[in-house]
Design an enzyme around this catalytic site. Structure first.
Site, short mmCIF file in Angstrom:
data_model
loop_
_atom_site.label_atom_id
_atom_site.label_comp_id
_atom_site.label_asym_id
_atom_site.label_seq_id
_atom_site.Cartn_x
_atom_site.Cartn_y
_atom_site.Cartn_z
N PHE A 179 0.49 -1.49 0.24
CA PHE A 179 -0.01 0.31 -0.25
C PHE A 179 0.60 1.33 -0.43
CE2 PHE A 179 -1.70 2.44 2.99
CZ PHE A 179 -2.51 3.61 3.32
N GLY B 100 1.87 -7.15 -0.51
CA GLY B 100 1.71 -6.81 -2.33
C GLY B 100 1.14 -7.33 -3.58
N ILE C 66 21.59 -7.10 -6.52
CA ILE C 66 21.33 -5.32 -6.77
C ILE C 66 23.32 -5.23 -6.74
CG2 ILE C 66 21.01 -2.95 -6.65
CD1 ILE C 66 18.53 -4.00 -4.30
N LYS D 277 10.20 -12.29 11.94
CA LYS D 277 11.77 -12.29 10.94
C LYS D 277 12.28 -11.32 10.29
CE LYS D 277 12.49 -17.63 10.33
NZ LYS D 277 12.30 -18.14 9.10
N TYR E 32 4.85 -8.41 15.98
CA TYR E 32 4.96 -6.92 15.04
C TYR E 32 5.17 -5.77 15.67
CZ TYR E 32 3.20 -3.13 11.61
OH TYR E 32 3.40 -1.78 11.52
N THR F 1 -2.35 5.32 8.80
CA THR F 1 -2.18 5.74 7.02
C THR F 1 -2.96 4.92 5.93
OG1 THR F 1 0.22 6.23 7.80
CG2 THR F 1 -0.37 6.26 5.88
N1 LIG Z 1 -0.44 1.44 6.66
C1 LIG Z 1 -0.31 2.02 7.53
O1 LIG Z 1 -1.14 2.50 8.51
C2 LIG Z 1 1.61 1.86 8.83
C3 LIG Z 1 1.73 2.33 10.21
C4 LIG Z 1 2.44 2.28 10.19
C5 LIG Z 1 3.43 1.12 9.59
N2 LIG Z 1 3.81 1.61 8.55
C6 LIG Z 1 5.09 0.60 8.12
O2 LIG Z 1 4.55 0.51 6.76
C7 LIG Z 1 5.61 -0.17 6.60
C8 LIG Z 1 4.68 -0.39 4.77
O3 LIG Z 1 3.01 -1.06 5.30
P1 LIG Z 1 1.71 -0.63 4.40
O4 LIG Z 1 0.85 -0.53 5.08
O5 LIG Z 1 2.64 -0.22 3.14
O6 LIG Z 1 2.36 -2.42 4.11
P2 LIG Z 1 1.47 -3.57 2.84
O7 LIG Z 1 1.46 -4.78 4.22
O8 LIG Z 1 0.58 -3.13 2.03
O9 LIG Z 1 2.82 -3.89 2.92
C9 LIG Z 1 4.46 -4.64 3.30
C10 LIG Z 1 4.53 -4.81 1.53
O10 LIG Z 1 6.33 -5.47 2.24
C11 LIG Z 1 6.26 -6.56 1.15
N3 LIG Z 1 6.47 -7.67 2.53
C12 LIG Z 1 6.46 -8.29 3.02
N4 LIG Z 1 7.38 -9.03 3.52
C13 LIG Z 1 8.25 -9.02 3.78
C14 LIG Z 1 9.47 -9.60 3.10
N5 LIG Z 1 9.95 -10.17 4.03
N6 LIG Z 1 10.93 -9.62 2.57
C15 LIG Z 1 10.10 -8.17 1.16
N7 LIG Z 1 8.58 -7.98 1.30
C16 LIG Z 1 7.71 -8.24 2.12
C17 LIG Z 1 4.78 -7.99 1.61
O11 LIG Z 1 5.01 -8.08 0.32
C18 LIG Z 1 4.00 -5.48 0.52
O12 LIG Z 1 4.29 -5.29 -0.43
C19 LIG Z 1 5.77 -1.47 6.54
O13 LIG Z 1 6.80 -2.10 7.35
C20 LIG Z 1 4.11 -1.22 8.12
O14 LIG Z 1 5.04 -1.64 9.10
C21 LIG Z 1 2.50 1.21 8.23
#
Ligand SMILES: NC(=O)c1ccc[n+]([C@@H]2O[C@H](COP(=O)([O-])OP(=O)(O)OC[C@H]3O[C@@H](n4cnc5c(N)ncnc54)[C@H](O)[C@@H]3O)[C@@H](O)[C@H]2O)c1
Length: 314
Positions: A11, A36, A68, A96, A150, A180
């Site tokens: 997201f 994702g 990379i 992890k 988490y 967010t």
């Molecule tokens: N959305 C929110 O409100 C919010 C709030 C606080 C923190 N965050 C942090 O922001 C980041 C993004 O959040 P989001 O809302 O877009 O979540 P999301 O779940 O949509 O995105 C997370 C992405 O990370 C990828 N991913 C997960 N584990 C992985 C791994 N081991 N290796 C490679 N890719 C991996 C997923 O496939 C996904 O594309 C996260 O780290 C989350 O903890 C988000």
């Protein structure tokens, strides 16, 4: 610059990749596609400055520098599932990502002399005993509960970032992100804004956990992306809150969504999940001072834009 966005197909990551490409950077999106989605980045793949690599940051056999070899200048680390449904579905993998995965990212940053930004979270404050939450507040987290993979994971990730900064003088950034929302959220991932909008558009009952008096602050994704970019561009190596300080009860949010979608949904109440925080509101005075950042999109406007995205996909 050449910029790596881990979790770039998620997201927030997909919005960040788009924003960085629009600024003229070369962007590498690395993702294991757990939460994702390809469709989030489909449009971006037409841009020759955009590259996608399928990789898991916890992979210890194929390190990131093999994937990379040309290196990067900056890294935004977003790779971690963010919704409770997903991060609790395999708690060990979540831990992890925030330990092994973080070390892999930090080693890669060290190798490249890159600045690395961690997307930390308001969840590190747990069920806060201080309100609103300042960066100096140390939190109230249950180490044993179902959210700990988490919350504690993100806490140890911050510790690792700080230790690499102290030991290797690595240039780090830590964004403590509060709730967010916006387009590209998955309607089935159980987050409150997407849940309510999806239920309202289908005229299904809107489920509130508890009595709805718990509060949250909701930041529209475009505001957050500006904040992440400003933080990366600053020289600030310590945690900083990024969120919208407007505070709403969950019941108020549900009523707003029903009104804006012109829905017939009723509100029903279910049991509150374990360790659900009762109040959440960021103190963003540090972000205002250090980054000249202040969110500009209010909840009403952000909801309208998000509802329109969800309508297009129904
Ligand atoms: N959305 C929110 O409100 C919010 C709030 C606080 C923190 N965050 C942090 O922001 C980041 C993004 O959040 P989001 O809302 O877009 O979540 P999301 O779940 O949509 O995105 C997370 C992405 O990370 C990828 N991913 C997960 N584990 C992985 C791994 N081991 N290796 C490679 N890719 C991996 C997923 O496939 C996904 O594309 C996260 O780290 C989350 O903890 C988000």
């Amino acid at each position: 610059m050449k910029i790596l966005v881990t979790g770039g197909a998620g997201f927030i990551g997909s919005h960040l990749c788009k924003f960085l490409l629009e600024k003229g950077h070369k962007v590498i999106c690395l993702d294991n596609f757990f939460t994702g989605k390809k469709e989030n980045i489909q449009q971006l793949e037409r841009d020759s400055n955009f590259k996608v690599i399928a990789h898991d940051i916890t992979d210890t056999k194929n390190s990131i520098d093999i994937k990379i070899p040309e290196g990067v200048d900056q890294i935004y680390n977003l790779a971690c599932p963010a919704s409770p449904v997903h991060y609790q579905s395999d708690a060990i993998e979540t831990i992890k990502a925030n330990t092994l995965g973080i070390i892999n990212i930090l080693e890669f940053a060290k190798l490249n002399g890159a600045t690395v930004l961690q997307t930390s979270t308001s969840e590190i404050y747990g069920d806060p005993l201080e309100h609103p939450q300042k960066e100096s507040y140390r939190g109230n987290v249950n180490t044993l509960g179902p959210r700990a993979c988490y919350d504690e994971g993100k806490r140890v990730a911050e510790t690792l970032f700080m230790d690499y900064h102290r030991k290797f003088d690595l240039s780090i950034r830590i964004a403590r992100i509060f709730n967010t929302y916006g387009p590209n959220m998955d309607k089935n991932d159980g987050r409150v804004v997407s849940n309510f909008i999806a239920q309202a558009l289908e005229n299904k009952s809107i489920t509130i956990y508890g009595d709805g008096s718990q509060t949250r602050s909701f930041c529209y994704v475009n505001d957050l992306i500006e904040g992440l970019y400003k933080l990366m561009s600053s020289g600030y190596n310590y945690p900083i809150n990024l969120g919208n300080p407007g505070e709403f009860t969950i019941l108020e949010l549900a009523k707003k969504v029903i009104r804006l979608t012109d829905s017939d949904s009723e509100i029903i109440n279910q049991n509150l999940p374990q360790d659900d925080p009762t109040r959440r509101k960021p103190d963003i005075s540090l972000a205002i001072k250090k980054l000249s950042w202040n969110p500009t999109i209010n909840l009403e406007e952000g909801l309208k834009r998000t509802i329109s995205y969800f309508k297009d996909r129904h």
